[in-house]
Enzyme design. Sequence first.
Site, mmCIF file in Angstrom:
data_model
loop_
_atom_site.group_PDB
_atom_site.id
_atom_site.type_symbol
_atom_site.label_atom_id
_atom_site.label_comp_id
_atom_site.label_asym_id
_atom_site.label_seq_id
_atom_site.Cartn_x
_atom_site.Cartn_y
_atom_site.Cartn_z
ATOM 1 N N ASN A 180 0.867 -1.180 0.000
ATOM 2 C CA ASN A 180 0.000 0.000 0.000
ATOM 3 C C ASN A 180 0.904 1.230 0.000
ATOM 4 O O ASN A 180 1.488 1.571 1.016
ATOM 5 C CB ASN A 180 -0.887 -0.029 1.252
ATOM 6 C CG ASN A 180 -1.691 1.253 1.400
ATOM 7 O OD1 ASN A 180 -1.847 2.004 0.446
ATOM 8 N ND2 ASN A 180 -2.204 1.504 2.599
ATOM 9 N N TRP A 181 0.988 1.872 -1.165
ATOM 10 C CA TRP A 181 1.914 3.000 -1.291
ATOM 11 C C TRP A 181 1.323 4.318 -0.790
ATOM 12 O O TRP A 181 1.990 5.355 -0.855
ATOM 13 C CB TRP A 181 2.362 3.156 -2.745
ATOM 14 C CG TRP A 181 3.316 2.091 -3.202
ATOM 15 C CD1 TRP A 181 3.970 1.181 -2.409
ATOM 16 C CD2 TRP A 181 3.740 1.822 -4.543
ATOM 17 N NE1 TRP A 181 4.771 0.372 -3.182
ATOM 18 C CE2 TRP A 181 4.647 0.739 -4.493
ATOM 19 C CE3 TRP A 181 3.439 2.387 -5.779
ATOM 20 C CZ2 TRP A 181 5.253 0.221 -5.639
ATOM 21 C CZ3 TRP A 181 4.039 1.877 -6.926
ATOM 22 C CH2 TRP A 181 4.943 0.802 -6.855
ATOM 23 N N LYS A 182 0.074 4.287 -0.377
ATOM 24 C CA LYS A 182 -0.571 5.498 0.149
ATOM 25 C C LYS A 182 -0.334 6.680 -0.814
ATOM 26 O O LYS A 182 -0.301 6.489 -2.019
ATOM 27 C CB LYS A 182 -0.064 5.798 1.559
ATOM 28 C CG LYS A 182 -0.109 4.569 2.457
ATOM 29 C CD LYS A 182 0.130 4.859 3.895
ATOM 30 C CE LYS A 182 0.210 3.541 4.661
ATOM 31 N NZ LYS A 182 0.011 3.677 6.081
ATOM 32 N N HIS B 16 -9.563 1.042 4.576
ATOM 33 C CA HIS B 16 -8.293 1.231 5.293
ATOM 34 C C HIS B 16 -8.529 2.195 6.463
ATOM 35 O O HIS B 16 -9.338 3.124 6.356
ATOM 36 C CB HIS B 16 -7.242 1.797 4.330
ATOM 37 C CG HIS B 16 -5.862 1.790 4.917
ATOM 38 N ND1 HIS B 16 -5.438 2.763 5.785
ATOM 39 C CD2 HIS B 16 -4.841 0.916 4.797
ATOM 40 C CE1 HIS B 16 -4.188 2.486 6.154
ATOM 41 N NE2 HIS B 16 -3.810 1.372 5.567
ATOM 42 N N GLU C 242 -6.945 4.623 7.532
ATOM 43 C CA GLU C 242 -6.746 6.048 7.223
ATOM 44 C C GLU C 242 -7.966 6.624 6.520
ATOM 45 O O GLU C 242 -8.294 7.796 6.684
ATOM 46 C CB GLU C 242 -5.468 6.217 6.379
ATOM 47 C CG GLU C 242 -4.225 6.020 7.234
ATOM 48 C CD GLU C 242 -3.011 5.500 6.496
ATOM 49 O OE1 GLU C 242 -2.981 5.566 5.254
ATOM 50 O OE2 GLU C 242 -2.083 5.019 7.174
ATOM 51 N N GLU D 222 -5.667 -5.054 10.551
ATOM 52 C CA GLU D 222 -4.670 -3.998 10.726
ATOM 53 C C GLU D 222 -4.953 -3.249 12.032
ATOM 54 O O GLU D 222 -5.760 -2.307 12.044
ATOM 55 C CB GLU D 222 -4.740 -3.024 9.558
ATOM 56 C CG GLU D 222 -4.397 -3.652 8.230
ATOM 57 C CD GLU D 222 -3.686 -2.661 7.324
ATOM 58 O OE1 GLU D 222 -2.580 -2.990 6.882
ATOM 59 O OE2 GLU D 222 -4.196 -1.564 7.098
ATOM 60 N N GLY E 129 2.180 2.225 10.662
ATOM 61 C CA GLY E 129 3.126 3.326 10.503
ATOM 62 C C GLY E 129 3.794 3.758 11.797
ATOM 63 O O GLY E 129 4.437 4.809 11.854
ATOM 64 N N SER F 167 3.178 -2.259 10.383
ATOM 65 C CA SER F 167 4.630 -2.261 10.575
ATOM 66 C C SER F 167 5.281 -3.607 10.240
ATOM 67 O O SER F 167 6.211 -4.039 10.927
ATOM 68 C CB SER F 167 4.992 -1.807 11.992
ATOM 69 O OG SER F 167 4.556 -0.467 12.197
ATOM 70 N N GLY G 283 2.685 -1.113 4.346
ATOM 71 C CA GLY G 283 2.753 0.295 3.993
ATOM 72 C C GLY G 283 4.204 0.731 3.819
ATOM 73 O O GLY G 283 4.825 0.497 2.775
ATOM 74 N N GLY G 284 4.762 1.336 4.867
ATOM 75 C CA GLY G 284 6.094 1.951 4.790
ATOM 76 C C GLY G 284 7.164 1.076 4.153
ATOM 77 O O GLY G 284 7.923 1.531 3.289
HETATM 78 C C1 PEP Z 1 -0.869 0.065 5.866
HETATM 79 O O1 PEP Z 1 -0.802 1.157 5.376
HETATM 80 O O2 PEP Z 1 -1.821 -0.680 5.579
HETATM 81 C C2 PEP Z 1 0.191 -0.363 6.793
HETATM 82 C C3 PEP Z 1 0.081 -1.527 7.380
HETATM 83 O O3 PEP Z 1 1.224 0.515 6.979
HETATM 84 P P1 PEP Z 1 2.627 0.189 7.711
HETATM 85 O O4 PEP Z 1 3.142 -1.101 7.126
HETATM 86 O O5 PEP Z 1 3.498 1.362 7.387
HETATM 87 O O6 PEP Z 1 2.340 0.055 9.170
#
Ligand code: PEP
Length: 254
Positions: free
Chosen positions: A11-13, A97, A99, A169, A175, A215, A236-237
Site C-alpha cells: 500500500n503506497w498510500k 483502510h 486512514e 490492521e 506506521g 509495521s 505500507g512503509g
Molecule cells: C498500511 O498502510 O496498511 C500499513 C500496514 O502501513 P505500515 O506497514 O506502514 O504500518
Amino acid sequence: MSKRKPLIAANWKMYKTPADAAAFVTAFAPLVKGHTRDEIVLCPSFLSVATVVAAVKGTAIHVGGQNMHWQEEGAFTGETSAAMLHAAGCTHVVIGHSERRQFFGETDETVNQKLHTALKHKLVPIVCVGELLAEREGGLTEEVLLRQTSKALVGITAETAKPIVIAYEPVWAIGTGKTATPEMAAEAHLIIRSCIARALGREVAEQLRILYGGSVKPDNASSLLNQPEIDGALVGGASLDPQSFAKIVNYIES
Ligand code: PEP
C-alpha cells in the site's frame, strides 16, 4: 500448512509519482521473478495505476486500487469507480483502510457497499478491519473486530464471498513501528475467522484469506507470515523500497 495462497500487498498510500512507481517496478520485478508461492499486489495512487499496470506486464505482479466509490458512476468529484479500476487493469482494491475511516469518513456501512460493488466488478476486495489503541487497552478488540467484520459482510452470501480478503490492521501498529506479536495477530485472525464462519459457514471461513498489516518489515515478516492463521500481509512503509518489499515477499518459510 495453510492451503490458502498467501497474498502480500504493497500500500503506497500518497507516495510516488508515476516515474517513481515505474522505477520501483524496474527494480522490484527481477527480485521476485518466478515467485509463485505468494500473490503479489502493488497498490499505487490512482494516478500511477496505468504506469504500474504497463510496467508489470509479463510478470505475475498484480495491481490494486487503494480505494473506490460504491456507486457505479455519478457526480462524485474526485472519486474513482470500480469499473474505472477494472478497466485500467486493477485486479484488487483496498477497502476501509483505517486512514480512510479516520480521515475520510469511511464507515462500516460504506465499506459494505464498496465490498458489494467491488465483487460485482470482479475486483478482489481487501477489506481492512482493526482496533484503535484505546479500544485494545479498553478490552474492546474482539467487539470491534466482530462489528467491523460482520457489518462488512452484510448481504454477502457463501456463493459470492470467495474472492474476499480481510486485512487485520490494528490501527496502533500502522506506521508506528509497533507490530502486533505473531500470537496477538493470530488471535485476532481467529476472532475474524469465527465471525466469518458464523456469517457464511465454516467452509467459506476456512477458504478466505486474512492478512496482517501493521509495521511489517523484512526482519519480522517471517515470524508473522509463518503463523498458520496469517495468510499474507498488507505493507505500507516497508513496501516503498523495492529491496525491502522484495525481502518481505521472499520471507523464509519454516
Ligand atoms: C498500511 O498502510 O496498511 C500499513 C500496514 O502501513 P505500515 O506497514 O506502514 O504500518
